[in-house]
Scaffold this active site. Structure first.
Site, PDB file in Angstrom:
ATOM      1  N   GLY A 196       0.835  -1.189   0.000  1.00 19.18           N
ATOM      2  CA  GLY A 196       0.000   0.000   0.000  1.00 19.18           C
ATOM      3  C   GLY A 196       0.877   1.249   0.000  1.00 19.18           C
ATOM      4  O   GLY A 196       1.752   1.386   0.842  1.00 19.18           O
TER       5      GLY A 196
ATOM      6  N   CYS B   9      -8.934  -0.346   3.363  1.00 18.23           N
ATOM      7  CA  CYS B   9      -8.021  -0.699   4.454  1.00 18.23           C
ATOM      8  C   CYS B   9      -8.693  -0.447   5.796  1.00 18.23           C
ATOM      9  O   CYS B   9      -9.059   0.685   6.108  1.00 18.23           O
ATOM     10  CB  CYS B   9      -6.728   0.102   4.384  1.00 18.23           C
ATOM     11  SG  CYS B   9      -5.616  -0.368   5.729  1.00 18.23           S
TER      12      CYS B   9
ATOM     13  N   LYS C 165     -10.088  -2.063  -5.157  1.00 19.83           N
ATOM     14  CA  LYS C 165     -10.149  -3.145  -4.172  1.00 19.83           C
ATOM     15  C   LYS C 165     -11.252  -2.894  -3.159  1.00 19.83           C
ATOM     16  O   LYS C 165     -11.273  -1.870  -2.472  1.00 19.83           O
ATOM     17  CB  LYS C 165      -8.812  -3.266  -3.457  1.00 19.83           C
ATOM     18  CG  LYS C 165      -8.746  -4.464  -2.531  1.00 19.83           C
ATOM     19  CD  LYS C 165      -7.321  -4.806  -2.239  1.00 19.83           C
ATOM     20  CE  LYS C 165      -7.212  -6.007  -1.324  1.00 19.83           C
ATOM     21  NZ  LYS C 165      -5.807  -6.262  -0.986  1.00 19.83           N
TER      22      LYS C 165
ATOM     23  N   THR D 240      -9.230  -7.302   3.938  1.00 21.11           N
ATOM     24  CA  THR D 240      -9.412  -8.062   5.180  1.00 21.11           C
ATOM     25  C   THR D 240     -10.750  -7.757   5.855  1.00 21.11           C
ATOM     26  O   THR D 240     -11.316  -6.679   5.700  1.00 21.11           O
ATOM     27  CB  THR D 240      -8.278  -7.751   6.168  1.00 21.11           C
ATOM     28  OG1 THR D 240      -8.184  -6.335   6.322  1.00 21.11           O
ATOM     29  CG2 THR D 240      -6.952  -8.297   5.672  1.00 21.11           C
TER      30      THR D 240
ATOM     31  N   GLY E 149      -6.301 -14.922   5.606  1.00 26.50           N
ATOM     32  CA  GLY E 149      -5.868 -16.310   5.682  1.00 26.50           C
ATOM     33  C   GLY E 149      -7.013 -17.275   5.436  1.00 26.50           C
ATOM     34  O   GLY E 149      -8.159 -16.870   5.195  1.00 26.50           O
TER      35      GLY E 149
ATOM     36  N   THR F 189      -1.849 -13.964   2.419  1.00 22.91           N
ATOM     37  CA  THR F 189      -1.249 -14.545   3.620  1.00 22.91           C
ATOM     38  C   THR F 189      -0.524 -15.865   3.365  1.00 22.91           C
ATOM     39  O   THR F 189       0.457 -16.172   4.037  1.00 22.91           O
ATOM     40  CB  THR F 189      -2.372 -14.735   4.669  1.00 22.91           C
ATOM     41  OG1 THR F 189      -3.044 -13.475   4.820  1.00 22.91           O
ATOM     42  CG2 THR F 189      -1.832 -15.155   6.012  1.00 22.91           C
TER      43      THR F 189
HETATM   44  C1  LIG Z   1       0.064  -8.059   6.789  1.00 17.96           C
HETATM   45  C2  LIG Z   1      -0.940  -7.644   5.755  1.00 17.96           C
HETATM   46  C3  LIG Z   1      -0.835  -6.394   5.159  1.00 17.96           C
HETATM   47  C4  LIG Z   1      -1.756  -5.978   4.181  1.00 17.96           C
HETATM   48  N1  LIG Z   1      -1.614  -4.754   3.579  1.00 17.96           N
HETATM   49  C5  LIG Z   1      -2.480  -4.382   2.595  1.00 17.96           C
HETATM   50  C6  LIG Z   1      -2.327  -3.153   1.896  1.00 17.96           C
HETATM   51  O1  LIG Z   1      -1.387  -2.391   2.128  1.00 17.96           O
HETATM   52  N2  LIG Z   1      -3.234  -2.823   0.935  1.00 17.96           N
HETATM   53  C7  LIG Z   1      -4.286  -3.651   0.620  1.00 17.96           C
HETATM   54  O2  LIG Z   1      -5.066  -3.327  -0.256  1.00 17.96           O
HETATM   55  N3  LIG Z   1      -4.433  -4.825   1.259  1.00 17.96           N
HETATM   56  C8  LIG Z   1      -3.574  -5.210   2.236  1.00 17.96           C
HETATM   57  N4  LIG Z   1      -3.750  -6.419   2.871  1.00 17.96           N
HETATM   58  C9  LIG Z   1      -4.888  -7.282   2.503  1.00 17.96           C
HETATM   59  C10 LIG Z   1      -4.489  -8.346   1.510  1.00 17.96           C
HETATM   60  O3  LIG Z   1      -3.985  -7.786   0.312  1.00 17.96           O
HETATM   61  C11 LIG Z   1      -5.667  -9.267   1.199  1.00 17.96           C
HETATM   62  O4  LIG Z   1      -6.738  -8.491   0.678  1.00 17.96           O
HETATM   63  C12 LIG Z   1      -6.186 -10.007   2.408  1.00 17.96           C
HETATM   64  O5  LIG Z   1      -5.117 -10.399   3.231  1.00 17.96           O
HETATM   65  C13 LIG Z   1      -7.030 -11.243   2.044  1.00 17.96           C
HETATM   66  O6  LIG Z   1      -6.282 -12.184   1.308  1.00 17.96           O
HETATM   67  P1  LIG Z   1      -5.510 -13.439   1.958  1.00 17.96           P
HETATM   68  O7  LIG Z   1      -6.463 -14.124   2.878  1.00 17.96           O
HETATM   69  O8  LIG Z   1      -5.065 -14.268   0.806  1.00 17.96           O
HETATM   70  O9  LIG Z   1      -4.359 -12.868   2.718  1.00 17.96           O
HETATM   71  C14 LIG Z   1      -2.824  -6.847   3.836  1.00 17.96           C
HETATM   72  C15 LIG Z   1      -2.917  -8.101   4.449  1.00 17.96           C
HETATM   73  C16 LIG Z   1      -2.002  -8.517   5.394  1.00 17.96           C
HETATM   74  C17 LIG Z   1      -2.127  -9.876   6.014  1.00 17.96           C
END
Ligand SMILES: Cc1cc2nc3c(=O)[nH]c(=O)nc-3n(C[C@H](O)[C@H](O)[C@H](O)COP(=O)(O)O)c2cc1C
Ligand SMILES: Cc1cc2nc3c(=O)[nH]c(=O)nc-3n(C[C@H](O)[C@H](O)[C@H](O)COP(=O)(O)OP(=O)(O)OC[C@H]3O[C@@H](n4cnc5c(N)ncnc54)[C@H](O)[C@@H]3O)c2cc1C
Ligand code: FES
Lengths: 317, 253
Positions: A59, A143, A178, A206, A230, A279
């Site tokens: 981000g 976010c 997003k 998230t 996750g 994740t």
């Molecule tokens: C540690 C961490 C940091 C994240 N930072 C961002 C971010 O900066 N911008 C964003 O759009 N999503 C961010 N996300 C969300 C992820 O891009 C994703 O949408 C979310 O984790 C769901 O996918 P997953 O279950 O495969 O992780 C972040 C997620 C995690 C775990």
């Protein structure tokens, strides 16, 4: 004999993983999710970045942000909560120091853009518009870990449309938006964003959650609430992707809890044109490569010639 | 270069009620520095989703052996304590920056509880360089003291116990050896202990490095979950640490 011949034949004649996401050309449908893959460089020992469909960097905001205080993370059953709060060195730092390292990678490098105000979003998007080797931005209006802006834009139909329309005016490449799952009806937001000029939508960011430490009788995270990601979020993410894919015409990028190729296939079959892995990179840094291979193997084994054939297949009679 | 390796468990030795020593084998074992750590995937432990960071306790490059000293802290480490010989363990390594290795001088290495884990490898390397390190181990009680003989091979070994059952009574910062002069102090243990050591080192103007144990998700500098505040802003404990010079931290000491 025939069987053996067929297996060898399939090995050479791989299914077509290429796709065109409303102008954005991908080698395959696998991208990495923002905030979980750094700037890609952190994963170079494990992943050939050129093989990714796209990777979405951290981000990025107009000014440097220190993010939230520690603790920023708490593990949950089959997932984790984070409250990083968009720590990054700002868009100018990205352009001067990171972009030169990424620009020759033969994949789509997409910048995830966030902001506290509409003018922040515009200013950041304008600067990235000038970068030749960045074919798209992912507008993060979802976010949950920042006090102002961020998710506040993505949870309201009017403000979501407003920020997308404003960025659309200054950004003339692929605009992916997003979406936040922390809404009553994600279809309404998706439609509003489409009308406002998005080229594609990605979801989900998230899910807002929290954890309490019973020993200290205090919240675990410094910010009390954080974003859940996750394996545990997959069913919710999948449902939302399916809902959105059935109401918008623009491409849908599905993510949330994808841990392996089978999970990725579920999203494609529910209507996602492409997917992102987040994740799961933490647990297996090579996971993206395995998912690409796994999707390919599935298509081969089941007689599909292109990944496009399975997109939204669950809706076919 | 970082690697992901399936190690084979050669030995799992229980040392006391909650600590165990794993001996792991792989032909691909990379070179590592004292203070670096590895990220262990713990399979079939229902609530252990992320990898677990564990310090390099010792390595034997000639035989491809990696030693991990682990204390049971919760479900993941409990599960790990049950692993049997010949089972596989998936490990991401090497991670972190490691301690700064001095060329000369008199050095004090302080480990509290399972914080002794990285201290052995550091003492061994200092000993190999002819530095005669002194290792001070702080424990609650005599039963918590482990691997005395192994440590004894590489250093002058001293102890404190909180209940006085072994060595001097009290905390490491109360030990009489601190009256001696040192050129450097290296410390790993509970945060309160590291802060007490940092206070002592600051007062005496001695170079001091501590190894932090922040909660981690990726170990690769990608997620920014593990940060600690430093004088130059937030830094990742997993890549810019886990070892920090106390002068760079913003600890109120
Ligand atoms: C540690 C961490 C940091 C994240 N930072 C961002 C971010 O900066 N911008 C964003 O759009 N999503 C961010 N996300 C969300 C992820 O891009 C994703 O949408 C979310 O984790 C769901 O996918 P997953 O279950 O495969 O992780 C972040 C997620 C995690 C775990
Ligand atoms: C760089 C580094 C090196 C480490 N080296 C060692 C080592 O050599 N030997 C060893 O036994 N332990 C070491 N630890 C601590 C070890 O990672 C945790 O004890 C372990 O992750 C706990 O997992 P669990 O599933 O058993 O417990 P959980 O149920 O997850 O947690 C139990 C308790 O352990 C604490 N904990 C959980 N995760 C961490 C973490 N990442 N860091 C610190 N505390 C944590 C939590 O405060 C919690 O209250 C190290 C940690 C770090 C960051
Ligand atoms: S644990 Fe992910 S950045 Fe340190």
């Amino acid at each position: 004999m025939y069987g053996r011949f067929r297996i060898q034949y399939k090995g050479f004649n791989m299914a077509d993983l290429k796709l065109n996401l409303n102008g954005l050309k991908l080698k395959n449908p696998v991208m990495t999710a923002s905030g979980t893959f750094g700037y890609g460089l952190e994963f170079q020992d494990f992943v050939d970045l050129n093989k990714l469909g796209a990777f979405i960097v951290k981000g990025t905001t107009i000014n440097q942000r220190e993010g939230n205080p520690y603790p920023r993370m708490s593990e949950t059953p089959s997932g984790m909560l984070n409250a990083v709060g968009l720590q990054n060195k700002g868009v100018d730092y990205f352009i001067e120091n990171i972009y030169p390292l990424l620009k020759d990678i033969n994949s789509n490098v997409i910048v995830n853009v966030s902001g506290a105000t509409i003018s922040d979003y515009i200013a950041t998007a304008e600067k990235i518009n000038d970068l030749n080797h960045i074919p798209a931005i992912e507008l993060n209006i979802s976010c949950p870990n920042v006090k102002e802006g961020g998710m506040a834009f993505g949870t309201n139909v009017c403000s979501a449309a407003e920020v997308v329309a404003a960025v659309r005016k200054v950004y003339n490449k692929h605009l992916m938006v997003k979406l936040s799952p922390n809404v009553t009806d994600i279809r309404a937001i998706a439609t509003a964003v489409e009308t406002a000029g998005a080229d594609s939508v990605s979801l989900i960011n998230t899910l807002m959650g929290m954890a309490v430490n019973v020993k200290t009788r205090k919240p675990v995270l410094s910010t009390v609430t954080g974003g859940l990601s996750g394996a545990c979020v997959k069913p919710v993410a999948l449902r939302m992707v399916w809902q959105v894919a059935s109401v918008v015409k623009i491409p849908v990028v599905g993510l949330g809890g994808i841990m392996n190729a089978e999970d990725a296939l579920e999203f494609l079959m529910a209507g996602a044109n492409a997917i992102q892995i987040g994740t799961a990179n933490f647990i297996d840094p090579t996971i993206t490569m395995k998912v690409i291979e796994g999707i390919n193997a599935y298509l081969d084994e089941n007689g599909f010639t292109s990944v496009k054939e399975i997109v939204g297949i669950i809706n076919q009679a | 270069m970082k690697k992901i390796i399936d190690f084979t468990v050669r030995d799992n030795r229980r040392l006391n009620k909650d600590m165990f020593l794993l001996t792991l084998h792989s032909e691909e074992l990379p070179e590592m520095k004292p203070g670096q750590f590895v990220n262990v995937r713990i399979d079939n432990s229902p609530h252990t989703f992320l990898r677990r960071p564990i310090s390099v306790h010792d390595i034997d490059m000639n035989n491809g052996l990696l030693y991990l000293l682990v204390k049971i802290a919760g479900e993941g480490t409990e599960h790990l304590s049950q692993i049997r010989v010949n089972e596989k363990l998936n490990i991401l390594l090497p991670l972190g920056n490691g301690f700064t290795m001095p060329d000369t001088g008199k050095h004090l290495l302080i480990g509290g509880g399972v914080g002794v884990a990285p201290i052995l490898f550091l003492a061994k390397e200092m000993n190999r360089k002819g530095l005669s390190p002194i290792v001070l181990v702080g424990c609650r009680t005599k039963e918590d003291i482990v691997l005395q003989e192994t440590f004894g091979n590489y250093c002058r070994l001293l102890h404190t116990t909180e209940d006085g059952s072994y060595g001097e009574t009290g905390y490491p910062t109360q030990h009489s050896v601190l009256a001696e002069n040192f050129d450097g102090i290296y410390c790993c243990g509970p945060e309160a202990m590291m802060k007490a050591v940092a206070r002592y080192a600051t007062q005496k103007n001695i170079e001091c490095e501590v190894s932090l144990e922040n909660m981690m998700a990726c170990g690769l500098g990608a997620c920014l979950c593990c940060v600690t505040e430093t004088k130059e802003g937030n830094k990742c404990v997993c890549t810019e640490g886990s070892v920090f010079n106390i002068k760079d931290l913003t600890w109120q000491i």
